[in-house]
Write an enzyme that holds these catalytic residues in place. Structure first.
Site, PDB file in Angstrom:
ATOM      1  CB  VAL A  24      -0.960   0.002   1.198  1.00 58.34           C
ATOM      2  CG1 VAL A  24      -1.754   1.307   1.245  1.00 58.34           C
ATOM      3  CG2 VAL A  24      -1.905  -1.190   1.132  1.00 58.34           C
ATOM      4  CB  ALA A  53       9.086   5.822   8.744  1.00 61.45           C
ATOM      5  CE  LYS A 114      -7.401  -5.800   7.883  1.00 69.23           C
ATOM      6  NZ  LYS A 114      -6.327  -5.142   7.118  1.00 69.23           N
ATOM      7  N   GLY A 196      -1.701 -14.991  -5.241  1.00 73.66           N
ATOM      8  CA  GLY A 196      -1.395 -13.826  -4.423  1.00 73.66           C
ATOM      9  C   GLY A 196      -2.574 -13.258  -3.664  1.00 73.66           C
ATOM     10  CG  ASP A 210      -9.083  -8.720   7.172  1.00 77.65           C
ATOM     11  OD1 ASP A 210      -8.204  -7.848   7.212  1.00 77.65           O
ATOM     12  OD2 ASP A 210     -10.044  -8.683   6.375  1.00 77.65           O
ATOM     13  CE  LYS A 214     -10.783  -5.632   6.074  1.00 79.94           C
ATOM     14  NZ  LYS A 214     -10.628  -6.405   4.840  1.00 79.94           N
ATOM     15  N   GLY A 315      -5.649  -4.858  -2.013  1.00 80.20           N
ATOM     16  CA  GLY A 315      -4.651  -4.572  -3.038  1.00 80.20           C
ATOM     17  C   GLY A 315      -4.028  -3.216  -2.821  1.00 80.20           C
TER      18      GLY A 315
END
Length: 441
Positions: A24, A53, A114, A196, A210, A214, A315
């Protein structure tokens, strides 16, 4: 024009510090660079990336980052007087400490984190309010899909009753492949990893962690109540079998991992519930057509009715798009020294435990193929106050399988029914238990 007023006044530059340069972060750098002219026009001032960083200066990256921008001193970067800090490193620490430091030193923050928001968002929101700075996080849920801002702003004058979503692309890809190709779970997971879509360690995705994070964020925004990840009931998809998917197909349904957030009325007043688990939904439902690694969120509100938000849920580039959208808003606010919408937690509603949540079950029961068995199974449902909607029996020699779909009941009553079935002498096995959402409720 008076002589003492200059013809033009130089505009201040918005200085940006970026934490993280992975999938990202690399795309954030690319967009900040390639779209610099457009971003300047949209923000109303030049934008300068002053530092990135990273953990390792020599790591390979998806985009070329000028060496003078790279630093391993993340703490120094956030305290250097930048206007906006973009955090895309993920995890709890050091992200929490860095975000709090950024706010303390006068920077507004855009984050895609998240896990941190779901675990300790209240600390971050309190710090943002204390220091009069923005904390925006559209990219934390569903990638490029604009869902958080509509909940926080566009629907702020409405009453949201339910948020139902597919918010994890990895699990949706796996379940979609199981439905369309007949593959088993392990086979579909291997394909997701080869393409992927799944990490080498897919635990966070396939076990529902995950999606649960959310769901906590969605429920907090939709119902103006602080909901944390620990409040979300969670089941993953590792126990979903090819037989489950085939049984759903016979019902003209599909299996999806759903994040479900609801506002319900009870004897003690309204309360919220949040849960993540696989469920069968009819193919006629809008979420049933969400294929491969795409995400979609279905919102039901009193005035606006039914709304659906659909698109790529993960993505580098899609998530970076959401990050930059937040950045433009935050940068505009910094230029005029205002703060945008903050946390909305005024309702402080109770979070209903899973056992009190109403749902439906699809139960496959392997039984002796003899007279009276169906009546005995039906009696077990009735004794726990669970009404049967449909039942289908298939003979297989000396044994048979009963496939029962219930009407809505509390999850505790349905779980107790399944536990009772396990103890019955007529029952050889309860081979599948799955919740059912959508039509026929």
């Amino acid at each position: 024009m008076p002589e003492d007023v200059p013809a033009s006044t130089p505009r201040r530059t918005v200085r940006v510090g970026l934490l993280g340069c992975g999938s990202v972060g690399s795309q954030v750098v690319r967009l900040l660079t390639e779209q610099a002219t457009d971003l300047e026009a949209r923000v109303g001032a030049p934008v300068e990336l002053v530092g990135v960083a990273v953990r390792r200066l020599d790591a390979r990256r998806e985009v070329d980052v000028p060496a003078h921008l790279l630093t391993t001193d993340a703490a120094g970067l956030v305290a250097s007087g930048v206007d906006v800090v973009i955090e895309v490193i993920g995890g709890i620490e050091p992200a929490r400490t860095l975000i709090l430091s950024a706010l303390e030193h006068g920077a507004s923050v855009v984050t895609a984190n998240k896990a941190l928001l779901a675990e300790d968002g209240s600390t971050l929101f309190t710090a943002a309010e204390k220091h009069n700075r923005d904390l925006y996080y559209e990219a934390a849920v569903a990638g490029a899909i604009p869902i958080l801002r509509p909940l926080r702003e566009s629907l702020a004058g409405d009453r949201v009753r339910r948020v139902l979503g597919i918010v994890n692309g990895t699990t949706n890809f796996i379940l979609d492949k199981m439905d369309t190709s007949g593959a088993g779970f392990s086979e579909a997971l291997e394909e997701a990893q080869s393409l992927g879509y799944a990490e080498a360690d897919p635990t966070a995705d396939i076990e529902g962690f995950d999606a649960a994070a959310k769901a906590a964020i969605l429920a907090s925004l939709a119902f103006h109540t602080r909901v944390v990840a620990a409040d979300v009931y969670r089941e993953g998809i590792t126990d979903v079998s090819a037989a489950d998917v085939a049984s759903a197909r016979e019902m003209d349904a599909v299996v999806k991992l759903l994040a479900i957030c609801e506002l319900t009325d009870g004897p003690d007043g309204p309360a919220v519930s949040a849960r993540v688990h696989p469920a069968m939904i009819p193919r006629s439902h809008p979420l049933a057509s969400v294929r491969e690694a795409f995400n979609a969120v279905f919102v039901e509100s009193e005035a606006a009715g039914e709304l659906m938000f659909y698109g790529p849920g993960a993505g580098g580039a899609p998530t970076a798009s959401a990050v930059l959208g937040d950045f433009v808003t935050v940068a505009r606010n910094r230029l005029v020294d205002v703060r945008g919408a903050g946390e909305s937690a005024y309702a402080e509603l109770a979070v209903r435990p899973m056992g009190e949540t109403t749902t439906r079950y699809h139960v496959a029961v392997d039984v002796d193929d003899r007279a009276g068995v169906l009546a005995a199974v039906a009696l077990a449902f009735a004794e726990h106050g669970v009404s049967i909607q449909t039942v289908r029996q298939e003979g297989r020699g000396d044994d048979a399988q009963l496939v029962v779909v219930s009407h809505r009941a509390t999850d505790a009553a349905l779980s107790a029914t399944v536990a009772a079935l396990h103890t019955m002498p007529e029952v050889r096995d309860v081979s599948s238990v799955m919740r059912v959402e959508g039509e026929g409720e």
